[in-house]
Design a protein around this motif. Structure first.
Motif, PDB file in Angstrom:
ATOM      1  N   ARG A 204      14.898  64.837  25.347  1.00  0.00           N
ATOM      2  CA  ARG A 204      13.791  65.213  25.628  1.00  0.00           C
ATOM      3  C   ARG A 204      13.820  64.558  23.217  1.00  0.00           C
ATOM      4  NH1 ARG A 204      11.934  65.719  29.740  1.00  0.00           N
ATOM      5  NH2 ARG A 204      14.025  64.224  30.237  1.00  0.00           N
ATOM      6  N   TYR A 205      12.550  63.431  23.625  1.00  0.00           N
ATOM      7  CA  TYR A 205      12.854  63.390  21.931  1.00  0.00           C
ATOM      8  C   TYR A 205      12.045  64.366  21.700  1.00  0.00           C
ATOM      9  CZ  TYR A 205      11.647  59.129  24.815  1.00  0.00           C
ATOM     10  OH  TYR A 205      11.426  57.649  25.421  1.00  0.00           O
ATOM     11  N   ASP A 206      12.439  64.177  20.352  1.00  0.00           N
ATOM     12  CA  ASP A 206      11.997  65.307  19.273  1.00  0.00           C
ATOM     13  C   ASP A 206      10.970  65.666  18.994  1.00  0.00           C
ATOM     14  OD1 ASP A 206      11.812  67.069  17.325  1.00  0.00           O
ATOM     15  OD2 ASP A 206      12.959  65.185  15.475  1.00  0.00           O
ATOM     16  N   ALA A 207      10.316  66.893  19.759  1.00  0.00           N
ATOM     17  CA  ALA A 207       8.898  66.822  19.338  1.00  0.00           C
ATOM     18  C   ALA A 207       8.420  66.138  18.124  1.00  0.00           C
ATOM     19  CB  ALA A 207       8.851  68.484  20.196  1.00  0.00           C
ATOM     20  N   LYS A 208       9.037  66.803  16.765  1.00  0.00           N
ATOM     21  CA  LYS A 208       8.759  66.442  16.028  1.00  0.00           C
ATOM     22  C   LYS A 208       7.953  65.365  15.740  1.00  0.00           C
ATOM     23  CE  LYS A 208      11.469  70.048  13.213  1.00  0.00           C
ATOM     24  NZ  LYS A 208      12.265  70.351  12.257  1.00  0.00           N
ATOM     25  N   THR A 209       8.565  64.338  16.315  1.00  0.00           N
ATOM     26  CA  THR A 209       8.048  62.817  16.282  1.00  0.00           C
ATOM     27  C   THR A 209       6.449  62.713  17.459  1.00  0.00           C
ATOM     28  OG1 THR A 209       9.496  61.703  17.786  1.00  0.00           O
ATOM     29  CG2 THR A 209      10.473  61.862  15.734  1.00  0.00           C
TER      30      THR A 209
END
Length: 214
Positions: A204-209
């Motif tokens: 998954r994409y880094d949720a922070k980004t």
């Protein structure tokens, strides 16, 4: 309600992966399919309109009909799955809205003041809405119930694959629905994974980004 085979939330949610090759010998009864749909419809919806409609495709004839509007790369999950549940958004669900809430009132769950407030606040909004508004609203509702259906399928011991690789202009009449009322959202193939199915566990994409706080 039948006992759930998998009632561990973390396993149901975090171990879910899309399956494209199913064990074609596995059959899911229509009673169980109907039960999964019933459980999925506990999902929230805009103003409780529940703007979703389900077409269950579990016969060779039904699958052949579906394939007329499906893209070829989705044929494997059509051919091998136990069933496909197609979700269509109902843009005229508000036409029965008054009846739904009248029954809630008659059951003693709300008083007359609350009933009048609901009908006078939300019903006019939908009666005067544009087709674009109704389409988006129904699509959001279907997306909510679809995610719940994916998780319910795992709780019943199955796997699933959501897909929308079909001709959006022809899929609704192909399935025998009124194109003036229903809009296509997605299909969900259900069943047991084929024994040689290799599950691609993507990152998954880094949720922070993807997150902003205001």
């Amino acid at each position: 309600m039948s006992e759930l085979m998998n009632n561990d939330f973390s396993k149901v949610m975090f171990d879910r992966h899309s399956i494209r090759q199913f064990d074609s010998t596995t059959k899911i009864s229509r009673e169980e399919l109907q039960e999964m749909i019933k459980q999925a419809t506990t999902a929230p919806s805009a103003c409780n309109l529940q703007s979703w409609h389900f077409i269950v495709i579990d016969t060779p004839e039904g699958k052949a009909q579906l394939k007329k509007a499906a893209m070829r790369f989705n044929h494997p999950q059509i051919d091998t799955s136990s069933a496909i549940i197609f979700l269509a958004g109902d843009t005229k669900s508000h036409e029965v809205y008054r009846d739904v809430w009248q029954k809630v009132y008659e059951a003693g769950k709300i008083d007359k003041t609350k009933l009048d407030n609901i009908l006078n606040t939300f019903l006019p909004l939908y009666e005067k809405a544009t087709p674009e508004f109704l389409t988006l609203d129904a699509t959001i509702d279907c997306s909510m119930v679809a995610m719940q259906l994916l998780l319910i399928a795992r709780a019943h011991g199955y796997e699933a694959n959501p897909w929308s690789g079909f001709d959006f202009k022809t899929i609704i009449p192909t399935l025998g629905l009124d194109a003036e009322r229903f809009v296509p959202v997605m299909a969900i193939s259900l069943g047991k994974p084929a024994k040689d199915q290799q599950v691609l566990k993507t990152d998954r994409y880094d949720a922070k980004t993807l997150t902003e706080f205001l």
